[in-house]
Motif scaffolding. Structure first.
Motif, mmCIF file in Angstrom:
data_model
loop_
_atom_site.group_PDB
_atom_site.id
_atom_site.type_symbol
_atom_site.label_atom_id
_atom_site.label_comp_id
_atom_site.label_asym_id
_atom_site.label_seq_id
_atom_site.Cartn_x
_atom_site.Cartn_y
_atom_site.Cartn_z
ATOM 1 N N ASN A 145 -12.485 21.839 4.596
ATOM 2 C CA ASN A 145 -13.507 22.881 4.625
ATOM 3 C C ASN A 145 -12.915 24.089 5.343
ATOM 4 O OD1 ASN A 145 -15.602 21.413 3.318
ATOM 5 N ND2 ASN A 145 -15.968 20.286 5.204
ATOM 6 N N GLU A 147 -12.787 27.684 6.797
ATOM 7 C CA GLU A 147 -13.602 28.796 7.280
ATOM 8 C C GLU A 147 -12.758 30.059 7.232
ATOM 9 O OE1 GLU A 147 -15.545 28.196 10.990
ATOM 10 O OE2 GLU A 147 -16.315 26.204 10.458
ATOM 11 N N THR A 148 -13.214 31.036 6.489
ATOM 12 C CA THR A 148 -12.405 32.229 6.257
ATOM 13 C C THR A 148 -13.287 33.409 5.866
ATOM 14 O OG1 THR A 148 -10.492 33.071 5.028
ATOM 15 C CG2 THR A 148 -12.003 31.613 3.830
ATOM 16 N N GLU A 149 -12.660 34.481 5.393
ATOM 17 C CA GLU A 149 -13.399 35.639 4.880
ATOM 18 C C GLU A 149 -12.884 35.971 3.476
ATOM 19 O OE1 GLU A 149 -11.375 36.312 7.738
ATOM 20 O OE2 GLU A 149 -12.904 35.563 9.118
ATOM 21 N N LYS A 194 -18.400 35.376 7.495
ATOM 22 C CA LYS A 194 -17.683 34.111 7.576
ATOM 23 C C LYS A 194 -18.202 33.175 6.483
ATOM 24 C CE LYS A 194 -14.903 34.397 11.185
ATOM 25 N NZ LYS A 194 -13.443 34.136 11.110
ATOM 26 N N MET A 196 -17.405 29.395 4.126
ATOM 27 C CA MET A 196 -16.680 28.134 4.078
ATOM 28 C C MET A 196 -16.362 27.816 2.621
ATOM 29 S SD MET A 196 -17.680 24.353 5.572
ATOM 30 C CE MET A 196 -18.947 24.039 4.322
ATOM 31 N N ILE A 216 -21.420 31.066 6.258
ATOM 32 C CA ILE A 216 -21.622 30.471 7.587
ATOM 33 C C ILE A 216 -22.346 31.443 8.498
ATOM 34 C CG2 ILE A 216 -20.474 29.544 9.636
ATOM 35 C CD1 ILE A 216 -18.175 28.690 7.817
#
Length: 226
Positions: A145, A147-149, A194, A196, A216
């Motif tokens: 999973n 988490e990024t942009e 943000k 996911m 997120i």
């Protein structure tokens, strides 16, 4: 019934247009699923009727939004990718004379080769790729999973050569399905949000993005949409 048929026809045109415009190669057969299922029911029990249901396989890999592996399939699987189309070619060769029975020799050779090339191309992307991506989903070797942009989305080419791309901070610029591209705009995701993203590696070693990004947290300023 006279009113229902035009409505169903229009619904099919819209359905097909959406998949043709936004679908990746493995999603495109879904455009013909309504016609395939309808024809299967209408013609009842015929020897090769099951072929009409092949577009249904494409729906099962709809959530493969992007293939991240440099090649979809590597190693021995890449050979299997072409072996799977052999039955289609064999069926074509066995029925070659029936298909071109009334054509001249020159027309038979020209059209026969052209049709064979088209058949190989379609079978590779619309059948073999779909089957292997489906098998790849049966068992997940790795699931992350991330988490990024998502900082940017853009389109390359026009018409039939058009492809959809997004820039993800942790992955860089990648080609995705048009549905993934469209979903980002629908959810009004901006570069500072943000999100996911689910990354999976299946049993055949193919890494892909599963589904759509999940938001997120929103950035304080939510005005600059992608």
């Amino acid at each position: 019934m006279s009113i229902l048929l035009p409505i169903l026809g229009l619904a099919f045109v819209v359905w097909a247009a959406i998949f043709i415009i936004y679908g990746e190669t493995w999603q495109l057969p879904s455009a013909f699923m309504p016609v395939g299922v309808g024809a299967y029911i209408y013609f009842d029990a015929q020897p090769w009727n099951w072929l009409l249901l092949l577009p249904v396989l494409s729906i099962s890999v709809f959530n493969v939004s992007a293939v991240l592996s440099h090649s979809k399939f590597r190693g021995w699987v890449s050979y299997l990718n072409y072996i799977l189309i052999l039955p289609v070619i064999v069926i074509y060769i066995l029925n070659f004379r029936k298909i071109f029975a009334d054509d001249s020799l020159l027309r038979t050779i020209f059209c026969g080769l052209l049709f064979l090339l088209m058949l190989i191309y379609i079978s590779k992307f619309w059948l073999s790729d779909v089957i292997l991506l489906l098998i790849n989903k049966f068992y997940t070797n790795k699931c992350d999973n991330l988490e990024t942009e998502i900082t940017h989305r853009f389109i390359k080419g026009i018409g039939k050569t058009r492809t959809f791309h997004v820039t993800i901070t942790a992955l860089g610029a990648i080609e995705t399905s048009g549905f993934f591209y469209w979903y980002i705009g629908l959810k009004k995701i901006n570069p500072n949000d943000k999100v996911m993203i689910k990354l999976k590696t299946g049993c055949l070693g193919t890494e892909y993005i599963a589904g759509f990004p999940k938001i997120i947290s929103r950035s304080p300023s939510n005005k600059k949409y992608l």
